[in-house]
Scaffold this motif. Structure first.
Motif, PDB file in Angstrom:
ATOM      1  N   LEU A 271      35.213  38.388  53.129  1.00 21.17           N
ATOM      2  CA  LEU A 271      35.692  38.351  52.166  1.00 21.17           C
ATOM      3  C   LEU A 271      34.888  38.078  50.725  1.00 21.17           C
ATOM      4  O   LEU A 271      34.841  38.407  50.060  1.00 21.17           O
ATOM      5  CB  LEU A 271      37.032  37.322  52.166  1.00 21.17           C
ATOM      6  CG  LEU A 271      38.879  37.826  52.819  1.00 21.17           C
ATOM      7  CD1 LEU A 271      39.107  36.458  52.967  1.00 21.17           C
ATOM      8  CD2 LEU A 271      39.811  39.425  52.106  1.00 21.17           C
ATOM      9  N   LEU A 272      34.387  36.580  51.496  1.00 24.68           N
ATOM     10  CA  LEU A 272      33.220  36.588  50.960  1.00 24.68           C
ATOM     11  C   LEU A 272      32.230  37.469  50.055  1.00 24.68           C
ATOM     12  O   LEU A 272      31.245  37.647  48.795  1.00 24.68           O
ATOM     13  CB  LEU A 272      32.419  35.079  50.857  1.00 24.68           C
ATOM     14  CG  LEU A 272      31.167  34.132  50.155  1.00 24.68           C
ATOM     15  CD1 LEU A 272      32.129  34.249  48.684  1.00 24.68           C
ATOM     16  CD2 LEU A 272      31.077  33.499  50.342  1.00 24.68           C
ATOM     17  N   LYS A 273      31.704  38.186  51.479  1.00 24.06           N
ATOM     18  CA  LYS A 273      30.803  38.961  50.907  1.00 24.06           C
ATOM     19  C   LYS A 273      31.160  40.539  50.212  1.00 24.06           C
ATOM     20  O   LYS A 273      31.065  40.899  48.886  1.00 24.06           O
ATOM     21  CB  LYS A 273      30.352  39.765  52.048  1.00 24.06           C
ATOM     22  CG  LYS A 273      29.198  40.703  52.002  1.00 24.06           C
ATOM     23  CD  LYS A 273      28.028  40.563  51.450  1.00 24.06           C
ATOM     24  CE  LYS A 273      26.964  41.628  51.621  1.00 24.06           C
ATOM     25  NZ  LYS A 273      27.454  42.712  50.880  1.00 24.06           N
ATOM     26  N   GLY A 274      32.797  40.296  49.981  1.00 24.41           N
ATOM     27  CA  GLY A 274      33.582  41.520  49.085  1.00 24.41           C
ATOM     28  C   GLY A 274      33.230  40.827  47.889  1.00 24.41           C
ATOM     29  O   GLY A 274      32.529  41.780  46.922  1.00 24.41           O
ATOM     30  N   LEU A 275      33.509  39.503  47.753  1.00 23.10           N
ATOM     31  CA  LEU A 275      33.233  39.292  46.491  1.00 23.10           C
ATOM     32  C   LEU A 275      31.829  39.272  45.750  1.00 23.10           C
ATOM     33  O   LEU A 275      31.887  39.730  44.122  1.00 23.10           O
ATOM     34  CB  LEU A 275      33.643  37.977  46.435  1.00 23.10           C
ATOM     35  CG  LEU A 275      35.022  37.219  46.304  1.00 23.10           C
ATOM     36  CD1 LEU A 275      35.450  35.792  46.267  1.00 23.10           C
ATOM     37  CD2 LEU A 275      35.731  38.496  44.806  1.00 23.10           C
ATOM     38  N   GLN A 276      31.308  39.198  46.185  1.00 24.56           N
ATOM     39  CA  GLN A 276      29.731  39.023  45.944  1.00 24.56           C
ATOM     40  C   GLN A 276      29.703  41.117  46.069  1.00 24.56           C
ATOM     41  O   GLN A 276      28.706  41.306  45.100  1.00 24.56           O
ATOM     42  CB  GLN A 276      28.785  38.867  47.314  1.00 24.56           C
ATOM     43  CG  GLN A 276      28.698  37.617  47.156  1.00 24.56           C
ATOM     44  CD  GLN A 276      27.939  37.121  49.012  1.00 24.56           C
ATOM     45  OE1 GLN A 276      27.141  37.761  49.209  1.00 24.56           O
ATOM     46  NE2 GLN A 276      28.037  35.636  49.208  1.00 24.56           N
ATOM     47  N   ASP A 277      29.984  41.757  45.809  1.00 24.99           N
ATOM     48  CA  ASP A 277      29.380  43.189  46.527  1.00 24.99           C
ATOM     49  C   ASP A 277      29.969  43.678  44.936  1.00 24.99           C
ATOM     50  O   ASP A 277      29.869  44.183  43.986  1.00 24.99           O
ATOM     51  CB  ASP A 277      30.089  44.068  47.941  1.00 24.99           C
ATOM     52  CG  ASP A 277      28.706  43.522  48.990  1.00 24.99           C
ATOM     53  OD1 ASP A 277      28.554  43.492  48.241  1.00 24.99           O
ATOM     54  OD2 ASP A 277      29.602  44.211  49.397  1.00 24.99           O
ATOM     55  N   VAL A 278      31.584  42.847  44.853  1.00 24.14           N
ATOM     56  CA  VAL A 278      32.199  43.336  43.283  1.00 24.14           C
ATOM     57  C   VAL A 278      31.974  42.561  42.274  1.00 24.14           C
ATOM     58  O   VAL A 278      32.112  43.297  40.774  1.00 24.14           O
ATOM     59  CB  VAL A 278      33.651  42.379  43.631  1.00 24.14           C
ATOM     60  CG1 VAL A 278      34.494  43.011  42.038  1.00 24.14           C
ATOM     61  CG2 VAL A 278      34.855  43.364  45.015  1.00 24.14           C
ATOM     62  N   LEU A 279      31.082  41.893  42.651  1.00 28.65           N
ATOM     63  CA  LEU A 279      30.127  41.329  41.039  1.00 28.65           C
ATOM     64  C   LEU A 279      29.115  41.840  40.895  1.00 28.65           C
ATOM     65  O   LEU A 279      28.282  42.191  39.432  1.00 28.65           O
ATOM     66  CB  LEU A 279      30.297  39.576  41.314  1.00 28.65           C
ATOM     67  CG  LEU A 279      31.026  39.028  40.957  1.00 28.65           C
ATOM     68  CD1 LEU A 279      30.529  37.395  41.172  1.00 28.65           C
ATOM     69  CD2 LEU A 279      32.159  38.815  39.890  1.00 28.65           C
ATOM     70  N   GLU A 280      28.873  42.687  41.736  1.00 31.13           N
ATOM     71  CA  GLU A 280      27.658  43.726  41.526  1.00 31.13           C
ATOM     72  C   GLU A 280      28.012  44.729  40.740  1.00 31.13           C
ATOM     73  O   GLU A 280      26.606  45.744  40.484  1.00 31.13           O
ATOM     74  CB  GLU A 280      26.755  44.697  42.490  1.00 31.13           C
ATOM     75  CG  GLU A 280      26.052  42.824  43.336  1.00 31.13           C
ATOM     76  CD  GLU A 280      25.382  42.261  42.239  1.00 31.13           C
ATOM     77  OE1 GLU A 280      24.154  42.152  41.806  1.00 31.13           O
ATOM     78  OE2 GLU A 280      24.971  40.740  42.275  1.00 31.13           O
ATOM     79  N   GLU A 281      29.478  45.120  40.209  1.00 26.72           N
ATOM     80  CA  GLU A 281      29.445  45.955  40.197  1.00 26.72           C
ATOM     81  C   GLU A 281      30.681  45.875  39.153  1.00 26.72           C
ATOM     82  O   GLU A 281      31.139  45.169  38.382  1.00 26.72           O
ATOM     83  CB  GLU A 281      30.441  47.290  40.812  1.00 26.72           C
ATOM     84  CG  GLU A 281      31.308  48.949  40.303  1.00 26.72           C
ATOM     85  CD  GLU A 281      32.024  49.208  41.111  1.00 26.72           C
ATOM     86  OE1 GLU A 281      32.938  49.583  40.828  1.00 26.72           O
ATOM     87  OE2 GLU A 281      30.986  49.009  42.349  1.00 26.72           O
ATOM     88  N   GLY A 282      29.584  46.484  37.153  1.00 26.94           N
ATOM     89  CA  GLY A 282      30.150  46.222  36.027  1.00 26.94           C
ATOM     90  C   GLY A 282      31.832  46.379  36.009  1.00 26.94           C
ATOM     91  O   GLY A 282      32.546  47.847  36.533  1.00 26.94           O
ATOM     92  N   GLU A 283      32.936  45.376  35.561  1.00 29.37           N
ATOM     93  CA  GLU A 283      33.518  45.831  35.351  1.00 29.37           C
ATOM     94  C   GLU A 283      34.729  45.611  36.397  1.00 29.37           C
ATOM     95  O   GLU A 283      36.231  45.897  36.468  1.00 29.37           O
ATOM     96  CB  GLU A 283      34.446  46.504  34.208  1.00 29.37           C
ATOM     97  CG  GLU A 283      34.159  46.116  32.822  1.00 29.37           C
ATOM     98  CD  GLU A 283      34.349  47.725  32.206  1.00 29.37           C
ATOM     99  OE1 GLU A 283      35.182  48.459  33.005  1.00 29.37           O
ATOM    100  OE2 GLU A 283      33.810  46.951  30.842  1.00 29.37           O
ATOM    101  N   ALA A 284      34.289  45.466  37.893  1.00 24.72           N
ATOM    102  CA  ALA A 284      34.469  45.954  39.191  1.00 24.72           C
ATOM    103  C   ALA A 284      36.232  44.307  39.466  1.00 24.72           C
ATOM    104  O   ALA A 284      37.026  45.158  39.930  1.00 24.72           O
ATOM    105  CB  ALA A 284      33.923  46.175  40.242  1.00 24.72           C
TER     106      ALA A 284
END
Length: 438
Positions: free
Chosen positions: A273-286
């Motif tokens: 889940l934490l890795k997923g949040l990190q990935d989400v933050l790398e994509e604008g407006e995700a």
């Protein structure tokens, strides 16, 4: 810094009454652009999403060209802050909106040339004459993807810089410094910086705008008579007389228990889940899309998000077969994070346990009514020039500090403190036991 100074200037000239700060200078807000206003599912503040369509385009009326009114709010605006501990924002004597502001900074920070601050406004009467009473089909409404409590608006006026602005920054002493220059509206944080920075704000960047509501009644469209205000619409409680620190403390205590189920997850699920949040933050407006997806899922209306990183995050929840309480806890963390600038959250989700432990201790001190303070030798990310020093300063700050920062982020002070504290607590619970290092 430029956006913060112009916002202060607008307040001083009285032009800020119905304007909304644009916290992302990369976001264009031309007049007649449709904007969806949505209230947070948990935290009571509005979010604004500019749609890639104008009001005339939505109705297939491409020939419509309304009259525009333009005026110069401030002529030859220039700001230069020096290391003496004070600074001034001046406009040319006799200019429209003449202003003289002062602030306390220990840095060299300013514009290399003067620039005019302009306002463009669409003639509202012509818009109402053209579109009020026009039918709007169900297919068109469906394409807007409006939810129950969303408000449909369009940009009625915008405030922008007349030409490109070259900004120079050189910080040498303890004081205030700007962060995230090219991705957000240069929010001010207490701290120390030793770097020299130059960058250019493009011509006609929108740093403030006002909206007019589009009312949809019985399949027809009506245009409101006045500009839209989130305070009039009841998105905020009138609590100006209350202490922001006390309000935030009460809300943090009330919501902290909702995060408890995260501690019961297997370490592997928390890591995913934490890795997923990190990935989400790398994509604008995700991150906003993830919040919307979690909100719909909680209502039993799951959607298939168009974002791969959001889909991957939701897959972790589905495959792990987590309880509804865990989903609610994750939703709370995401909502809290979505109330903060994404660029500032990336270091929070990737820092090590020592840093998060110190931040969590600051939150605990805040909840207990103590005065939070950093240890004598804090972890590197929390030191004077560290990438998370801003978070420590917000948690340790006074009510005056919160008011200053909330103005830059368009958040009430108590909401800013609350969402930061809950984001810290949520990320700390996801990280516990994963063995990460600073």
């Amino acid at each position: 810094m430029f956006a913060a100074k112009t916002e202060a200037l607008l307040r001083n000239t009285g032009a800020q009454k119905d304007l909304i700060s644009n916290c992302n200078l990369n976001r264009k807000m031309e007049v007649l652009t449709l904007v969806r206003v949505r209230r947070g599912a948990i935290f009571q503040f509005p979010t604004y999403k500019a749609m890639n369509v104008t009001l005339p385009e939505l109705l297939g009326d491409l020939d419509f060209s309304p009259e525009l009114e333009e005026e110069i709010l401030v002529k030859d605006f220039k700001t230069w802050l020096v290391s003496s501990g004070s600074g001034e924002v001046d406009s040319e004597p006799g200019a429209v909106g003449e202003a003289h502001l002062s602030a306390k900074y220990n840095s060299v920070d300013g514009l290399t040339e003067s620039v005019s601050i302009n306002k463009k406004r669409v003639d509202l009467s012509s818009v109402r004459s053209r579109f009020s009473g026009r039918p709007i089909g169900g297919g068109t409404l469906q394409a807007l993807k409006l939810k129950k409590n969303d408000v449909l608006t369009f940009v009625y006026e915008m405030v922008y810089n007349s030409g490109p602005v070259n900004i120079v920054k050189e910080d040498k002493k303890n004081g205030c410094f700007s962060a995230g220059f090219q991705k957000m509206a240069n929010v001010l944080f207490k701290g120390q910086s030793k770097e020299d920075t130059t960058f250019t704000v493009p011509e006609k960047s929108t740093f403030a705008f006002s909206l007019v509501e589009v009312l949809l009644q019985d399949g027809a469209m009506e245009i409101a008579l006045e500009s839209w205000s989130h305070k009039r619409r009841g998105l905020f409680q009138d609590a100006e007389s209350c202490d922001p620190m006390e309000q935030a403390r009460d809300e943090i205590k009330m919501k902290e228990g909702l995060l408890q189920p995260l501690e019961e997850l297997p370490v592997s699920t928390r890591i995913d889940l934490l890795k997923g949040l990190q990935d989400v933050l790398e994509e604008g407006e995700a991150l906003s899309l993830l919040e919307e997806t979690l909100d719909q899922s909680s209502k039993g209306q799951p959607e298939h998000p168009p974002s791969k990183v959001v889909s991957s995050f939701m897959d972790v929840l589905d495959e792990s077969k987590v309880s509804s309480k865990v989903r609610d806890a994750v939703h709370l963390v995401v909502c809290a994070m979505d109330a903060l600038p994404e660029i500032m959250l990336r270091p929070l989700t990737s820092c090590g346990p020592e840093t998060l432990t110190v931040l969590t201790q600051l939150v605990d001190s805040l909840k207990d009514g103590d005065e939070p303070s950093l240890p004598a030798c804090p972890p590197v990310p929390l030191q004077q020039d560290g990438e998370l020093r801003w978070a420590a300063d917000v948690l340790c700050g006074s009510s005056e500090t919160l008011v200053e920062l909330s103005a830059a982020w368009d958040r009430r002070p108590e909401v800013l403190l609350e969402v930061l504290a809950l984001a810290v607590l949520g990320v700390h619970r996801l990280q516990e036991g994963n063995g990460a290092d600073d």
